[in-house]
Write an enzyme that holds these catalytic residues in place. Structure first.
Site, short mmCIF file in Angstrom:
data_model
loop_
_atom_site.label_atom_id
_atom_site.label_comp_id
_atom_site.label_asym_id
_atom_site.label_seq_id
_atom_site.Cartn_x
_atom_site.Cartn_y
_atom_site.Cartn_z
N GLY A 176 0.79 -1.19 0.04
CA GLY A 176 0.02 0.21 0.19
C GLY A 176 1.10 1.30 -0.55
O GLY A 176 1.74 1.25 0.81
N ARG A 227 -19.91 14.65 12.54
CA ARG A 227 -20.08 13.71 11.26
C ARG A 227 -21.58 13.06 11.79
O ARG A 227 -22.12 13.08 11.40
CB ARG A 227 -18.85 12.67 10.56
CG ARG A 227 -18.52 14.24 9.39
CD ARG A 227 -17.12 13.11 9.18
NE ARG A 227 -15.84 13.89 8.63
CZ ARG A 227 -15.39 14.10 7.73
NH1 ARG A 227 -14.60 12.56 7.78
NH2 ARG A 227 -14.59 14.69 7.40
N LEU A 265 -5.95 11.25 6.95
CA LEU A 265 -4.25 12.42 6.52
C LEU A 265 -3.51 12.70 7.48
O LEU A 265 -2.23 12.15 7.32
CB LEU A 265 -4.53 13.87 5.47
CG LEU A 265 -5.64 13.69 5.13
CD1 LEU A 265 -6.20 14.75 3.89
CD2 LEU A 265 -5.41 12.55 3.77
N SER A 303 -17.24 17.86 -0.03
CA SER A 303 -15.69 18.20 1.25
C SER A 303 -17.12 18.95 3.01
O SER A 303 -17.85 19.86 1.92
CB SER A 303 -14.78 19.34 0.84
OG SER A 303 -14.13 19.37 2.50
N LEU A 348 -0.89 7.24 1.33
CA LEU A 348 -0.15 8.32 2.09
C LEU A 348 0.44 7.49 3.94
O LEU A 348 1.72 7.98 3.78
CB LEU A 348 -1.45 9.45 3.44
CG LEU A 348 -1.59 10.60 2.27
CD1 LEU A 348 -2.54 11.43 3.03
CD2 LEU A 348 -0.76 11.23 2.10
N ARG A 372 -13.96 9.39 13.36
CA ARG A 372 -13.14 10.05 13.35
C ARG A 372 -13.50 11.54 12.55
O ARG A 372 -14.65 11.49 11.96
CB ARG A 372 -12.24 9.70 11.59
CG ARG A 372 -11.25 10.19 11.37
CD ARG A 372 -10.50 10.42 10.65
NE ARG A 372 -11.25 10.33 8.84
CZ ARG A 372 -11.14 10.80 7.91
NH1 ARG A 372 -10.54 11.44 8.33
NH2 ARG A 372 -11.95 10.97 6.68
N HIS A 386 -18.33 6.61 4.16
CA HIS A 386 -16.99 6.92 4.13
C HIS A 386 -15.50 7.04 4.87
O HIS A 386 -14.56 6.79 3.63
CB HIS A 386 -17.10 8.65 4.39
CG HIS A 386 -16.30 9.89 4.33
ND1 HIS A 386 -15.44 9.66 2.92
CD2 HIS A 386 -15.66 9.99 5.26
CE1 HIS A 386 -14.75 11.02 3.29
NE2 HIS A 386 -14.62 11.08 4.43
N HIS A 430 -20.79 9.65 5.80
CA HIS A 430 -20.51 10.96 5.93
C HIS A 430 -21.62 11.95 5.72
O HIS A 430 -22.36 11.69 4.72
CB HIS A 430 -19.41 10.93 4.89
CG HIS A 430 -18.61 12.81 4.64
ND1 HIS A 430 -19.39 13.79 4.73
CD2 HIS A 430 -17.34 13.36 5.21
CE1 HIS A 430 -18.32 15.26 4.90
NE2 HIS A 430 -17.38 14.79 5.40
N GLU A 446 -5.66 3.51 7.85
CA GLU A 446 -7.22 3.85 7.42
C GLU A 446 -6.92 2.28 7.58
O GLU A 446 -7.75 2.23 9.08
CB GLU A 446 -7.46 4.01 6.44
CG GLU A 446 -9.32 4.22 6.47
CD GLU A 446 -10.36 4.24 5.66
OE1 GLU A 446 -9.36 5.10 4.89
OE2 GLU A 446 -10.64 4.23 5.44
C1 LIG Z 1 -13.95 11.31 -0.70
C2 LIG Z 1 -12.70 10.90 -0.21
C3 LIG Z 1 -12.13 12.40 1.11
C4 LIG Z 1 -11.85 12.57 2.43
N1 LIG Z 1 -11.17 13.35 2.11
C5 LIG Z 1 -10.35 13.50 3.63
C6 LIG Z 1 -9.95 14.99 4.44
O1 LIG Z 1 -9.92 16.23 3.47
N2 LIG Z 1 -9.16 14.64 5.25
C7 LIG Z 1 -8.64 13.54 6.06
O2 LIG Z 1 -7.91 13.72 6.87
N3 LIG Z 1 -8.72 12.34 5.52
C8 LIG Z 1 -9.86 12.47 4.20
N4 LIG Z 1 -10.14 11.10 4.16
C9 LIG Z 1 -9.48 10.19 4.53
C10 LIG Z 1 -8.22 10.00 4.34
O3 LIG Z 1 -8.26 10.71 2.77
C11 LIG Z 1 -7.97 8.25 4.08
O4 LIG Z 1 -7.98 7.75 5.52
C12 LIG Z 1 -6.96 8.66 3.73
O5 LIG Z 1 -6.03 8.27 2.99
C13 LIG Z 1 -6.14 6.82 3.90
O6 LIG Z 1 -4.76 6.72 3.22
P1 LIG Z 1 -3.92 5.26 3.68
O7 LIG Z 1 -2.39 5.37 3.01
O8 LIG Z 1 -4.14 4.63 4.97
O9 LIG Z 1 -4.57 4.24 2.42
P2 LIG Z 1 -4.59 4.16 1.34
O10 LIG Z 1 -4.59 6.14 0.38
O11 LIG Z 1 -6.08 4.51 0.77
O12 LIG Z 1 -3.99 3.58 0.18
C14 LIG Z 1 -4.19 2.10 0.26
C15 LIG Z 1 -3.24 1.44 -0.79
O13 LIG Z 1 -2.84 -0.01 -0.41
C16 LIG Z 1 -2.44 -0.62 -1.79
N5 LIG Z 1 -3.43 -1.77 -1.43
C17 LIG Z 1 -4.65 -2.15 -1.17
N6 LIG Z 1 -5.13 -3.26 -1.30
C18 LIG Z 1 -3.69 -4.00 -1.64
C19 LIG Z 1 -3.26 -5.21 -1.49
N7 LIG Z 1 -4.19 -6.84 -0.88
N8 LIG Z 1 -2.28 -5.71 -2.85
C20 LIG Z 1 -1.50 -4.06 -2.68
N9 LIG Z 1 -2.31 -2.95 -2.53
C21 LIG Z 1 -2.96 -2.92 -1.76
C22 LIG Z 1 -3.19 0.67 -2.65
O14 LIG Z 1 -2.90 0.47 -3.82
C23 LIG Z 1 -2.98 2.15 -2.14
O15 LIG Z 1 -1.54 1.93 -2.50
C24 LIG Z 1 -11.25 11.14 3.05
C25 LIG Z 1 -11.64 10.01 2.50
C26 LIG Z 1 -12.52 10.14 1.35
C27 LIG Z 1 -12.69 8.74 1.08
#
Ligand SMILES: Cc1cc2nc3c(=O)[nH]c(=O)nc-3n(C[C@H](O)[C@H](O)[C@H](O)COP(=O)(O)OP(=O)(O)OC[C@H]3O[C@@H](n4cnc5c(N)ncnc54)[C@H](O)[C@@H]3O)c2cc1C
Ligand code: FES
Lengths: 638, 258
Positions: free
Chosen positions: A40, A331, A442, A284, A43, A436, A402, A266, A426
């Site tokens: 993954g 929320r 983020l 948003s 971020l 949350r 969400h 959300h 996440e």
């Molecule tokens: C529309 C939207 C708006 C948002 N706005 C905000 C905001 O304004 N502020 C805020 O703080 N949060 C916000 N969030 C929440 C936040 O964006 C997410 O919780 C956060 O970005 C998750 O990051 P992450 O690194 O945990 O996972 P993700 O960004 O979901 O990344 C998951 C990664 O895992 C990989 N992956 C998954 N399964 C596998 C697998 N089996 N094999 C290989 N790779 C895999 C994917 O390829 C990806 O690279 C928002 C969420 C959404 C849906």
């Protein structure tokens, strides 16, 4: 098994410093002898991969998109919190910590949340140094906006693209390390199983999504940064590829799964328009800064044009019910309030499933240009999807799934119950409790990836000194065979229904019976129907094509298969939690005016589930939530 | 509404490809283009045929994954819109629509409507970053950046890396993408130290990947879903010229360790 969170002793504010001063270190020359797998590259994963590589570890990173820059994190619009107190409005580490704990309805682990607030300021420094183009004042300093659940202005943003800009920062840091040979990146590659040898996580089995090749990767530690499981509801604001496969398969290998029932709905999303829809779109929460939410007071007015409903006939129900937070109520509360007015027949738009988000006051006060500057991209997106111009008439919004607060259980060092398996972003459960707050997802992903995991992984290596395990080891061979078998099985059924049709049916069950409000009865309905649906899936799914090529149908079927098992765990957790807290609202447990009723005597714990075998009930383990610094209060936003 | 679709089918880069014709019935005007394709795929699966593969993920116009050429125009030609955000209300009943993948030498075909865009990543590896390790950052407000500069950098950084600029260009040039990336980092004071080597290395990599030359026709700006401005190309050309000139004046890097 005893769930030990390994929280360092001492006063809350000193725990993280103590951890860092007491942890064991790997010397610079030895770091390159350790291999780390990061699955993954959103971020959290991209931040972790880059930082681990900078430290000198050998990193292999995996994602299913064609490049790390497209991970789901990219979609975050609104912003990222940090306790910088740049607005001089009384913010502090303690206040951010307290808001987050309270926002999470006192179901998060205190020590983790405090650390999150502590490192939040460094995140902004780091990102600014990487070239993230945060919004600025004319004087050149960074600017802020407000978000739900807070009375201070602590949210940093980059136009409506905060997620993309932060992700680009982390991706660029990864690019540098890839070019230096410290990270080996595997895009379009999906992890299909975790390899456990002698009780510790030692590698993964992956499928190359272009060629279908299955390969094995061994490492000294495995980090899962694979995001949340909101798509168990089929319709959500998440990218359509988001899935639970990595953490669910880790669960089946022994990593406990915590609080799966904590899911976030959300309040401000574009309402559902038809059953062809593949996903829902978030507007948003930052819009609630300048927008007012309302429905007509009288049912008869619901079909009228909004402008035809006079001011006195409008019910600004959030301002009415929660005068001190108003439209910025958290929320879970804002979502339930929307459902309540729609259930009462006062919803607007198709099917009466919508409420108005009205920016006309702000447009009058500040001018259309200022509003366009702040939210232009959101207004454009709204118009593209609905065909309506929100500068002229209020937006229609409705809650949608969400975010998922639950996730793999981790200790203070972000390690799961399987030694060597770390979970960040996440995908873990630790920081948001039962709900949350906006702009803290983020923050948590980057805190985990940049500032916490790189230390705790080092501590693990220095204190356990894992031996190398070759991929020829029997444990790897068995995991590989299991994965091949799983794929063969999916391809051989050749039934009549597509994986999507099962996914949609599951989603409907989850939304209706385990969504914004849950009851014993609705959950029992699901616990009966989900296993039936799963059984049908394994008899009647049709997966076209072969496993030796790019096959999206096969990829999706595998993810749906996992959702069909995971959904049951989620409902089981929701059923066992006989209280309402945050995003988990049990109809049986509410106050007279419809607010959530928590039960701190019986449920102030993390529910961590242990897999006991297919078709066996998982075992519940409890981690008591002990608050040293804060007092568990009834959450009030009135 | 009912539509006739001519969709590109190709097993892999080594096999020949061609258009297949499919009828799409009962399309709702509120569907997005990709939801319409989802529906076509569902019907193909029900009929025991292979669905078409196409790339998408966020479906809200930000991840840059979706990449279809519709009636000859990348993303379908609506201003500031990716194909995942293109809605069927902009098409007419009875219309015939052709659907193809991005076509460019540097983006080899993978299957059907999917191409390989990793050339963009390799350009980024060549210098699309600011070299700052985690933990080294100074207090963010210690380095003020004027709002004008921050906004310009943000305009450039809005690029989602979809590759439509390459797909529309008759020379398959990647100038708009590279210019956006270079400008984002070169405008900011944080990125100044590596300004010259960044632009030189990224341009060199772009050429090596087999992207064509830019003849400033402006078609890239017209199809860019984030409306990235052509001016960034001029900015990059300036930075490049400066870097080349400076490259000839090398500082004495020796000095010995005595
Ligand atoms: C529309 C939207 C708006 C948002 N706005 C905000 C905001 O304004 N502020 C805020 O703080 N949060 C916000 N969030 C929440 C936040 O964006 C997410 O919780 C956060 O970005 C998750 O990051 P992450 O690194 O945990 O996972 P993700 O960004 O979901 O990344 C998951 C990664 O895992 C990989 N992956 C998954 N399964 C596998 C697998 N089996 N094999 C290989 N790779 C895999 C994917 O390829 C990806 O690279 C928002 C969420 C959404 C849906
Ligand atoms: S699918 Fe993300 S931009 Fe279209």
């Amino acid at each position: 098994m005893n769930l030990d969170a390994k929280i360092p002793p001492g006063p809350l504010a000193q725990k993280w410093d103590r951890y860092k001063s007491n942890m064991k270190l790997v010397s610079p020359a030895n770091k390159r002898k350790f291999d780390v797998i990061v699955v993954g590259t959103g971020l959290s994963g991209a931040a972790a991969a880059a930082t681990l590589a900078e430290l000198g570890y050998q990193v292999k990173a995996f994602c299913f998109q064609d490049t790390p820059r497209r991970a789901h994190s990219i979609a975050a619009q609104g912003g990222i919190n940090a306790a910088k107190n740049y607005q001089n409005d009384g913010d502090s580490i303690f206040r951010l910590f307290y808001d987050t704990i309270k926002g999470g309805d006192f179901r998060a682990r205190e020590a983790n949340v405090f650390r999150l607030a502590q490192v939040s300021a460094s995140i902004i420094d780091q990102c600014a140094a990487q070239g993230v183009p945060f919004a600025r004042e004319y004087g050149g300093t960074l600017t802020n906006r407000s978000f739900g659940g807070a009375q201070v202005s602590r949210t940093f943003y980059a136009r409506g693209q905060t997620g993309q800009q932060l992700l680009l920062g982390a991706y660029q840091a990864m690019c540098r390390q890839i070019s230096l040979g410290n990270i080996h990146m595997f895009p379009r590659t999906e992890m299909l199983d975790l390899v456990v040898v002698d009780g510790a996580a030692r590698g993964i089995v992956v499928r190359n999504l272009v060629t279908g090749d299955i390969s094995l990767h061994s490492a000294d530690a495995v980090v899962l940064a694979t995001g949340g499981y909101a798509n168990v509801f089929f319709l959500s604001t998440n990218a359509i590829g988001c899935n639970v496969t990595a953490t669910y398969r880790a669960y089946k290998q022994g990593a406990f799964f915590a609080n799966p029932c904590y899911t976030q709905i959300h309040p401000t999303c574009i309402p559902v328009s038809g059953d062809y829809q593949a996903k829902l779109t978030l507007m948003s929460e930052s819009l609630r800064n300048d927008g007012r939410v309302w429905v007509p007071k009288r049912k008869e007015d619901c079909d009228k044009e909004p402008a035809a409903v006079p001011e006195a006939e409008r019910d600004y129900y959030l301002e009415r019910k929660y005068p001190s937070y108003g439209n910025l109520a958290p929320r879970d509360i804002a979502s339930r309030a929307a459902k309540e007015v729609c259930d009462a027949g006062r919803g607007v738009g198709p099917g009466g499933r919508g409420v108005y988000l009205d920016l006309s006051n702000a447009i009058q006060r500040l001018g259309e240009n200022t509003i366009r500057d702040r939210y232009g991209n959101l207004f454009d997106m709204y118009e593209r999807i609905t065909g309506e111009n929100a500068y002229r008439q209020p937006m229609r919004i409705y809650p949608a799934v969400h975010y998922t607060m639950g996730g793999t259980w981790v200790d203070y060092g972000l390690m799961s119950t399987l030694p060597g398996l770390f979970i960040i972003g996440e995908a873990n459960f630790s920081d948001h409790g039962a709900n949350r707050l906006g702009a803290s997802g983020l923050m948590q992903g980057l805190a985990d990836g940049y500032f916490i995991l790189p230390y705790t992984v080092g501590n693990y290596f220095a204190s356990t000194k894992p031996e190398k395990i070759p991929v020829g080891h029997a444990g790897f061979k068995k995991a590989e065979e299991d994965v091949r078998q799983f794929t063969r099985r999916l391809l051989s059924i050749n039934g009549k229904r597509s994986a999507t049709s099962f996914h949609k049916e599951l989603g409907k069950l989850m939304w209706e019976n385990c969504g914004m409000a849950r009851t014993r009865q609705s959950l029992e309905t699901n616990l009966k129907h989900i296993p039936e649906l799963r059984e049908e899936f394994w008899k009647n799914v049709r997966v076209t094509g072969s496993g030796e090529e790019l096959n999206q149908n096969l990829e999706h079927a595998g993810r749906v298969a996992d959702f069909l098992e995971f959904a049951e765990l989620l409902c089981l957790d929701a059923l066992h939690r006989e209280e309402s807290c945050g995003g988990h609202f049990r109809g049986e447990h509410q106050t007279e005016d419809g607010e959530a009723r928590r039960d701190d005597t019986n449920f102030a714990y993390v529910a961590a589930w242990e897999f006991k075998g297919a078709d066996k009930k998982p075992e519940l383990h409890k981690e008591p939530l002990v608050y040293e610094e804060v007092h568990m209060a009834t959450r009030s936003y009135k | 509404m009912n539509l006739t679709l001519k969709i590109w089918r190709q097993k892999n880069a080594a096999s020949p490809g061609g258009f297949e014709t499919h009828e799409a019935r009962d399309v709702s005007p509120d569907m997005s283009f990709l939801e319409m394709l989802d529906m076509v795929n569902e019907r193909l699966i029900a009929a025991g045929q292979e669905p078409f593969v196409f790339d998408s993920d966020c479906r809200e116009g930000i991840c840059g994954t979706c990449s279809l050429v519709i009636n000859g125009v990348p993303h379908g030609g609506r201003k500031g819109t990716t194909v995942c955000q293109l809605h069927m209300r902009h098409f007419q009943d009875g219309q015939t629509i052709t659907i193809e993948p991005w076509r460019a030498r540097a983006f080899p075909l993978v299957k059907d409507l999917i191409v390989d865009r990793t050339a963009f990543d390799r350009i980024m590896l060549a210098g699309g970053f600011i070299s700052v390790n985690t933990g080294n950052a100074p207090e963010a407000n210690a380095l003020p950046v004027s709002k004008e500069i921050a906004d310009l950098a943000m305009d450039a950084a809005a690029c989602i890396g979809c590759g439509a600029c390459v797909a529309v260009c008759k020379n398959a040039s990647a100038m708009l993408f590279v210019a956006a990336k270079v400008s984002h980092l070169n405008y900011l004071p944080q990125g100044r130290a590596e300004k010259d080597r960044r632009v030189k290395n990224m341009v060199a990599q772009m050429d090596q990947e087999g992207f064509g030359n830019c003849t400033v026709t402006g078609s890239c700006e017209a199809v860019c879903p984030k409306e990235i401005n052509l001016d960034f190309i001029a900015k990059m050309n300036r930075d490049y010229a400066v870097a080349v000139v400076k490259g000839e004046l090398k500082a004495n890097s020796g000095g010995g360790v005595g």
